[in-house]
Scaffold this motif. Sequence first.
Motif, PDB file in Angstrom:
ATOM      1  N   VAL A  17      -1.604 -10.255   8.948  1.00 56.72           N
ATOM      2  CA  VAL A  17      -1.135 -10.584   7.594  1.00 56.72           C
ATOM      3  C   VAL A  17      -2.027 -11.658   6.968  1.00 56.72           C
ATOM      4  O   VAL A  17      -2.442 -11.549   5.812  1.00 56.72           O
ATOM      5  CB  VAL A  17       0.333 -11.050   7.629  1.00 56.72           C
ATOM      6  CG1 VAL A  17       0.761 -11.585   6.264  1.00 56.72           C
ATOM      7  CG2 VAL A  17       1.243  -9.900   8.045  1.00 56.72           C
ATOM      8  N   ALA A  18      -2.341 -12.692   7.739  1.00 60.26           N
ATOM      9  CA  ALA A  18      -3.157 -13.793   7.209  1.00 60.26           C
ATOM     10  C   ALA A  18      -4.556 -13.308   6.823  1.00 60.26           C
ATOM     11  O   ALA A  18      -5.103 -13.722   5.798  1.00 60.26           O
ATOM     12  CB  ALA A  18      -3.246 -14.914   8.239  1.00 60.26           C
ATOM     13  N   GLU A  19      -5.124 -12.417   7.624  1.00 62.68           N
ATOM     14  CA  GLU A  19      -6.512 -12.002   7.366  1.00 62.68           C
ATOM     15  C   GLU A  19      -6.626 -10.968   6.264  1.00 62.68           C
ATOM     16  O   GLU A  19      -7.585 -10.997   5.494  1.00 62.68           O
ATOM     17  CB  GLU A  19      -7.130 -11.448   8.649  1.00 62.68           C
ATOM     18  CG  GLU A  19      -8.574 -11.004   8.459  1.00 62.68           C
ATOM     19  CD  GLU A  19      -9.377 -11.054   9.742  1.00 62.68           C
ATOM     20  OE1 GLU A  19     -10.494 -10.517   9.747  1.00 62.68           O
ATOM     21  OE2 GLU A  19      -8.888 -11.636  10.724  1.00 62.68           O
ATOM     22  N   LEU A  20      -5.663 -10.055   6.157  1.00 57.65           N
ATOM     23  CA  LEU A  20      -5.825  -8.945   5.222  1.00 57.65           C
ATOM     24  C   LEU A  20      -5.038  -9.092   3.927  1.00 57.65           C
ATOM     25  O   LEU A  20      -5.202  -8.281   3.018  1.00 57.65           O
ATOM     26  CB  LEU A  20      -5.444  -7.626   5.908  1.00 57.65           C
ATOM     27  CG  LEU A  20      -6.401  -7.188   7.024  1.00 57.65           C
ATOM     28  CD1 LEU A  20      -5.985  -5.846   7.602  1.00 57.65           C
ATOM     29  CD2 LEU A  20      -7.831  -7.131   6.515  1.00 57.65           C
ATOM     30  N   ILE A  37       2.223  -6.435  -2.507  1.00 53.28           N
ATOM     31  CA  ILE A  37       1.763  -6.890  -1.192  1.00 53.28           C
ATOM     32  C   ILE A  37       2.935  -7.003  -0.221  1.00 53.28           C
ATOM     33  O   ILE A  37       2.854  -6.576   0.935  1.00 53.28           O
ATOM     34  CB  ILE A  37       1.043  -8.243  -1.319  1.00 53.28           C
ATOM     35  CG1 ILE A  37      -0.268  -8.065  -2.092  1.00 53.28           C
ATOM     36  CG2 ILE A  37       0.760  -8.844   0.056  1.00 53.28           C
ATOM     37  CD1 ILE A  37      -0.935  -9.361  -2.482  1.00 53.28           C
ATOM     38  N   GLN A  38       4.055  -7.539  -0.702  1.00 50.68           N
ATOM     39  CA  GLN A  38       5.228  -7.665   0.157  1.00 50.68           C
ATOM     40  C   GLN A  38       5.714  -6.288   0.598  1.00 50.68           C
ATOM     41  O   GLN A  38       6.043  -6.071   1.776  1.00 50.68           O
ATOM     42  CB  GLN A  38       6.341  -8.411  -0.572  1.00 50.68           C
ATOM     43  CG  GLN A  38       7.584  -8.634   0.287  1.00 50.68           C
ATOM     44  CD  GLN A  38       8.655  -9.401  -0.464  1.00 50.68           C
ATOM     45  OE1 GLN A  38       8.861  -9.185  -1.649  1.00 50.68           O
ATOM     46  NE2 GLN A  38       9.337 -10.290   0.234  1.00 50.68           N
ATOM     47  N   THR A  39       5.751  -5.350  -0.332  1.00 49.52           N
ATOM     48  CA  THR A  39       6.177  -3.991  -0.009  1.00 49.52           C
ATOM     49  C   THR A  39       5.232  -3.351   1.000  1.00 49.52           C
ATOM     50  O   THR A  39       5.657  -2.628   1.909  1.00 49.52           O
ATOM     51  CB  THR A  39       6.251  -3.133  -1.278  1.00 49.52           C
ATOM     52  OG1 THR A  39       7.194  -3.705  -2.185  1.00 49.52           O
ATOM     53  CG2 THR A  39       6.659  -1.699  -0.962  1.00 49.52           C
ATOM     54  N   THR A  40       3.938  -3.600   0.839  1.00 49.72           N
ATOM     55  CA  THR A  40       2.947  -3.041   1.762  1.00 49.72           C
ATOM     56  C   THR A  40       3.169  -3.538   3.176  1.00 49.72           C
ATOM     57  O   THR A  40       3.137  -2.757   4.146  1.00 49.72           O
ATOM     58  CB  THR A  40       1.519  -3.390   1.296  1.00 49.72           C
ATOM     59  OG1 THR A  40       1.305  -2.859  -0.023  1.00 49.72           O
ATOM     60  CG2 THR A  40       0.483  -2.812   2.242  1.00 49.72           C
ATOM     61  N   TRP A  41       3.422  -4.835   3.327  1.00 50.57           N
ATOM     62  CA  TRP A  41       3.653  -5.376   4.671  1.00 50.57           C
ATOM     63  C   TRP A  41       4.966  -4.867   5.254  1.00 50.57           C
ATOM     64  O   TRP A  41       5.046  -4.601   6.462  1.00 50.57           O
ATOM     65  CB  TRP A  41       3.644  -6.900   4.647  1.00 50.57           C
ATOM     66  CG  TRP A  41       2.283  -7.479   4.411  1.00 50.57           C
ATOM     67  CD1 TRP A  41       1.904  -8.344   3.435  1.00 50.57           C
ATOM     68  CD2 TRP A  41       1.091  -7.230   5.182  1.00 50.57           C
ATOM     69  NE1 TRP A  41       0.563  -8.640   3.538  1.00 50.57           N
ATOM     70  CE2 TRP A  41       0.038  -7.977   4.602  1.00 50.57           C
ATOM     71  CE3 TRP A  41       0.816  -6.448   6.306  1.00 50.57           C
ATOM     72  CZ2 TRP A  41      -1.254  -7.953   5.109  1.00 50.57           C
ATOM     73  CZ3 TRP A  41      -0.474  -6.425   6.808  1.00 50.57           C
ATOM     74  CH2 TRP A  41      -1.492  -7.167   6.217  1.00 50.57           C
ATOM     75  N   LEU A  42       5.978  -4.710   4.426  1.00 52.58           N
ATOM     76  CA  LEU A  42       7.236  -4.152   4.918  1.00 52.58           C
ATOM     77  C   LEU A  42       7.044  -2.703   5.361  1.00 52.58           C
ATOM     78  O   LEU A  42       7.630  -2.254   6.353  1.00 52.58           O
ATOM     79  CB  LEU A  42       8.310  -4.236   3.827  1.00 52.58           C
ATOM     80  CG  LEU A  42       8.824  -5.646   3.504  1.00 52.58           C
ATOM     81  CD1 LEU A  42       9.759  -5.601   2.295  1.00 52.58           C
ATOM     82  CD2 LEU A  42       9.525  -6.254   4.706  1.00 52.58           C
ATOM     83  N   TRP A  61      -5.492   2.267   5.983  1.00 53.53           N
ATOM     84  CA  TRP A  61      -4.064   2.583   5.839  1.00 53.53           C
ATOM     85  C   TRP A  61      -3.384   1.573   4.911  1.00 53.53           C
ATOM     86  O   TRP A  61      -2.631   1.954   4.008  1.00 53.53           O
ATOM     87  CB  TRP A  61      -3.412   2.563   7.225  1.00 53.53           C
ATOM     88  CG  TRP A  61      -2.019   3.125   7.268  1.00 53.53           C
ATOM     89  CD1 TRP A  61      -1.643   4.394   7.571  1.00 53.53           C
ATOM     90  CD2 TRP A  61      -0.801   2.405   6.998  1.00 53.53           C
ATOM     91  NE1 TRP A  61      -0.277   4.515   7.505  1.00 53.53           N
ATOM     92  CE2 TRP A  61       0.266   3.318   7.154  1.00 53.53           C
ATOM     93  CE3 TRP A  61      -0.525   1.088   6.641  1.00 53.53           C
ATOM     94  CZ2 TRP A  61       1.591   2.949   6.972  1.00 53.53           C
ATOM     95  CZ3 TRP A  61       0.808   0.718   6.445  1.00 53.53           C
ATOM     96  CH2 TRP A  61       1.851   1.635   6.610  1.00 53.53           C
ATOM     97  N   LEU A  62      -3.668   0.303   5.112  1.00 50.09           N
ATOM     98  CA  LEU A  62      -3.045  -0.730   4.285  1.00 50.09           C
ATOM     99  C   LEU A  62      -3.526  -0.662   2.839  1.00 50.09           C
ATOM    100  O   LEU A  62      -2.726  -0.791   1.906  1.00 50.09           O
ATOM    101  CB  LEU A  62      -3.347  -2.110   4.864  1.00 50.09           C
ATOM    102  CG  LEU A  62      -2.584  -2.484   6.139  1.00 50.09           C
ATOM    103  CD1 LEU A  62      -3.164  -3.753   6.745  1.00 50.09           C
ATOM    104  CD2 LEU A  62      -1.091  -2.671   5.847  1.00 50.09           C
ATOM    105  N   VAL A  63      -4.817  -0.460   2.636  1.00 50.64           N
ATOM    106  CA  VAL A  63      -5.353  -0.394   1.272  1.00 50.64           C
ATOM    107  C   VAL A  63      -4.775   0.803   0.537  1.00 50.64           C
ATOM    108  O   VAL A  63      -4.387   0.706  -0.639  1.00 50.64           O
ATOM    109  CB  VAL A  63      -6.895  -0.337   1.310  1.00 50.64           C
ATOM    110  CG1 VAL A  63      -7.452   0.040  -0.067  1.00 50.64           C
ATOM    111  CG2 VAL A  63      -7.464  -1.675   1.752  1.00 50.64           C
ATOM    112  N   THR A  64      -4.702   1.946   1.205  1.00 49.04           N
ATOM    113  CA  THR A  64      -4.130   3.143   0.579  1.00 49.04           C
ATOM    114  C   THR A  64      -2.665   2.920   0.232  1.00 49.04           C
ATOM    115  O   THR A  64      -2.202   3.289  -0.867  1.00 49.04           O
ATOM    116  CB  THR A  64      -4.261   4.354   1.515  1.00 49.04           C
ATOM    117  OG1 THR A  64      -5.645   4.608   1.763  1.00 49.04           O
ATOM    118  CG2 THR A  64      -3.637   5.601   0.889  1.00 49.04           C
ATOM    119  N   THR A  65      -1.924   2.308   1.145  1.00 50.21           N
ATOM    120  CA  THR A  65      -0.507   2.027   0.886  1.00 50.21           C
ATOM    121  C   THR A  65      -0.347   1.080  -0.298  1.00 50.21           C
ATOM    122  O   THR A  65       0.513   1.301  -1.179  1.00 50.21           O
ATOM    123  CB  THR A  65       0.146   1.414   2.137  1.00 50.21           C
ATOM    124  OG1 THR A  65       0.036   2.326   3.226  1.00 50.21           O
ATOM    125  CG2 THR A  65       1.617   1.111   1.889  1.00 50.21           C
TER     126      THR A  65
END
Length: 221
Positions: free
Chosen positions: A60-63, A85-90, A108-112
């Motif tokens: 989380v801290a890095e990305l 961003i919060q939704t992406t991490w959830l 995966w994270l960027v696409t989400t």
Amino acid sequence: MTGDPALDPALGPARDAGLDPAADPAPRRAPTPRAQRRDRLAALLVEARQGDRDALDAIVAELTPVLWHTARNQGLSRQAAEDVIQTTWLTLLRHLHAISVPGALIEWLVTTARREAWRVSRASRKDDLPGDDTFDDLPDPVLTPDELLVDDERRRALWHAVESLPKRCAELLRIIAFVPRPHYDAVAAALNMPLGSIGPTRGRCFAKLRLLLAKDPDWSS
């Protein structure tokens, strides 16, 4: 086989060519810093799947900065980008074991994040929301995940170089960086510097910064 490599006719061609059959193969190229970063994040994902909260916190801290720029590049406000961003991490927490290739975590994270940003943007305009498969066909004029990584690496390199400058230079450049057109009176007052020295000091500090960045592979590459 004779048992003696020097007498073995099968090794004759290799010996004649100046090759040592017993020698190790040519060493592989060392992985690039970007590849090392991907491998490290993939390892953190594996650890997070095993319940390591520190590994998840490190991801989380890095990305988060990468996801921040992804959301903002879609034209969202600061508050909307924070929600994305919060939704992406959830979403990652709910699908922690769904990423079949840990090395694809960044994509995966960027696409989400992009899909969520598109959804929020469309909802704010009160348009009908298309299905998820519609997003796959939309043109994407913004940075790719690899380009976002490069951008993030250069940003890190820039601020690392700034922090490596003498204290006065670092303070001055930090102020200038966040003010589009800095008013020298305000800068002089903030740093307790003579007004007439701001311009020359600024020039010298930028020159030192350029020299530091030229030596940093994360910047020059």
